[in-house]
Design a protein around this motif. Sequence first.
Motif, PDB file in Angstrom:
ATOM      1  N   VAL A 116       5.100 -35.471  17.716  1.00  0.00           N
ATOM      2  CA  VAL A 116       4.222 -35.716  17.027  1.00  0.00           C
ATOM      3  C   VAL A 116       4.577 -36.337  15.618  1.00  0.00           C
ATOM      4  O   VAL A 116       3.559 -36.914  15.093  1.00  0.00           O
ATOM      5  N   SER A 117       5.714 -36.292  15.399  1.00  0.00           N
ATOM      6  CA  SER A 117       6.375 -36.817  14.195  1.00  0.00           C
ATOM      7  C   SER A 117       5.803 -36.275  12.944  1.00  0.00           C
ATOM      8  O   SER A 117       5.232 -36.868  11.993  1.00  0.00           O
ATOM      9  N   PHE A 118       5.436 -34.969  12.683  1.00  0.00           N
ATOM     10  CA  PHE A 118       4.716 -34.281  11.453  1.00  0.00           C
ATOM     11  C   PHE A 118       5.537 -34.282  10.449  1.00  0.00           C
ATOM     12  O   PHE A 118       5.056 -34.612   9.221  1.00  0.00           O
ATOM     13  N   SER A 119       6.852 -34.331  10.403  1.00  0.00           N
ATOM     14  CA  SER A 119       7.706 -34.431   9.077  1.00  0.00           C
ATOM     15  C   SER A 119       7.694 -35.710   8.453  1.00  0.00           C
ATOM     16  O   SER A 119       7.829 -35.530   7.224  1.00  0.00           O
ATOM     17  N   ASP A 120       7.607 -36.539   9.296  1.00  0.00           N
ATOM     18  CA  ASP A 120       7.569 -37.980   8.713  1.00  0.00           C
ATOM     19  C   ASP A 120       6.549 -38.248   7.492  1.00  0.00           C
ATOM     20  O   ASP A 120       6.471 -39.223   6.511  1.00  0.00           O
ATOM     21  N   ILE A 121       5.491 -37.424   7.761  1.00  0.00           N
ATOM     22  CA  ILE A 121       4.116 -37.542   7.022  1.00  0.00           C
ATOM     23  C   ILE A 121       4.399 -37.112   5.367  1.00  0.00           C
ATOM     24  O   ILE A 121       3.663 -37.410   4.709  1.00  0.00           O
ATOM     25  N   ALA A 122       5.210 -36.185   5.358  1.00  0.00           N
ATOM     26  CA  ALA A 122       5.520 -35.485   3.971  1.00  0.00           C
ATOM     27  C   ALA A 122       6.738 -35.942   3.425  1.00  0.00           C
ATOM     28  O   ALA A 122       7.379 -35.274   2.578  1.00  0.00           O
ATOM     29  N   ARG A 123       7.255 -37.205   3.649  1.00  0.00           N
ATOM     30  CA  ARG A 123       8.496 -37.760   3.108  1.00  0.00           C
ATOM     31  C   ARG A 123       8.088 -39.119   2.096  1.00  0.00           C
ATOM     32  O   ARG A 123       6.933 -39.394   2.206  1.00  0.00           O
ATOM     33  N   ASN A 124       9.065 -39.413   1.418  1.00  0.00           N
ATOM     34  CA  ASN A 124       8.751 -40.909   0.862  1.00  0.00           C
ATOM     35  C   ASN A 124       7.538 -40.801  -0.071  1.00  0.00           C
ATOM     36  O   ASN A 124       6.960 -41.570  -0.312  1.00  0.00           O
ATOM     37  N   GLY A 125       7.711 -39.674  -0.971  1.00  0.00           N
ATOM     38  CA  GLY A 125       6.800 -39.298  -2.000  1.00  0.00           C
ATOM     39  C   GLY A 125       5.347 -38.851  -1.554  1.00  0.00           C
ATOM     40  O   GLY A 125       4.470 -38.656  -2.354  1.00  0.00           O
ATOM     41  N   ASN A 126       5.191 -38.509  -0.159  1.00  0.00           N
ATOM     42  CA  ASN A 126       4.052 -37.878   0.413  1.00  0.00           C
ATOM     43  C   ASN A 126       4.361 -36.531   0.072  1.00  0.00           C
ATOM     44  O   ASN A 126       5.432 -35.894   0.010  1.00  0.00           O
TER      45      ASN A 126
END
Length: 371
Positions: A116-126
């Motif tokens: 589900v790619s949850f860690s991508d959501i909290a990267r790059n300034g998020n």
Amino acid sequence: MFRIFTGLSRSSNGISLIPLFHDEVVWLSRMETTKDASCIKLWKPQTAARLDGVLNSRFCTPLYVSKIREAQKQATILKKENSDKLEEILDKLSPSRILHISKGGQGKLKNLDNLVSFSDIARNGNTGVLLNITQGLDHLMSYLQEQGAQFRSIHVTVSNESKKTLVSFNQEMLCELRDISENVTQLFGNSDLRRCQLVFADADKGEELSTEMEMLLLCVTALKLLDTGGMFVCHICETLTRFSVGILYILHQLFEEITILKPVMSELSGPQRFLVCKGFNGSDSYQNYLLGVLDEHIHCKSLPIDVVEIVPINLLHSEKFYHFVKCINEQLAHLELRSIFQLERLFLSPELIPSSEDITNIKNELMDYIK
């Protein structure tokens, strides 16, 4: 297909028991239901006498529920006196244990992230918030740090004295739950930050009836923290009661897509699973209603009654939603039963337990799968 997962990807009726890859995850898309939103002011939480356990369900074939309860009581391997033997068998059978990544904590999270790619959501300034994370997910912080995610961990509890819902950060009181949206700036030390993009919560503190308020509490907190388009991930138990399914229904209205899944790297013989919701739409009417339900639930704790229904039952039986919940419940029930029977068979016939050479081969396959 990996040999170790033979039989897991498809059941006898051709339906996936468990998603092994991200394109096998089944999502339930939100339907435009303006009527529900306008009628929510007419909804009222329903109460009834407190029960000791879930013996039946409208959202799973009764035979599955009764068979699981019977298996949990009758399986020799699950009896307390055989707990050491159970651990020994799981170390040689459970994919998460075989990998020996801190007994599978990292493996389970990596597996879920691949789906589900949850860690991508909290990267790059998020940013992300971890809610009430306990020992079962104690590897989550280190995993997110390795992925370069930005997050804070908070704890939400209901005070036994004041009955207020309190939010703590770094073991210090931050605010009351109703005011948490105004305290995101303080939480992250960023005056420009108002909401976060990911909330990952742990509501699995026991069997379903005993964790209903925890699930509700964490959902309400997540909704007050999330920015539009954000993702909510929650580790939960079963979803068999009208109360739990009612929460699912409301989340179904608040997010573009929801799913319930069980990573193959988790313990398959237990009821635990993950609720994943993505694409938050920020509707206040449902949030305010859930806050009222939480107040009612807190009030009932001092009485011999519980809140048992929060969404009119006819809405829970709407065709697409009902089919999704019932199908997921039955697939995971089938998987749990199958896994319990397998553990019992190995306990009674230890010669069937994989050899050291077999375990080495399985580990190599698992490393290829989880990378």
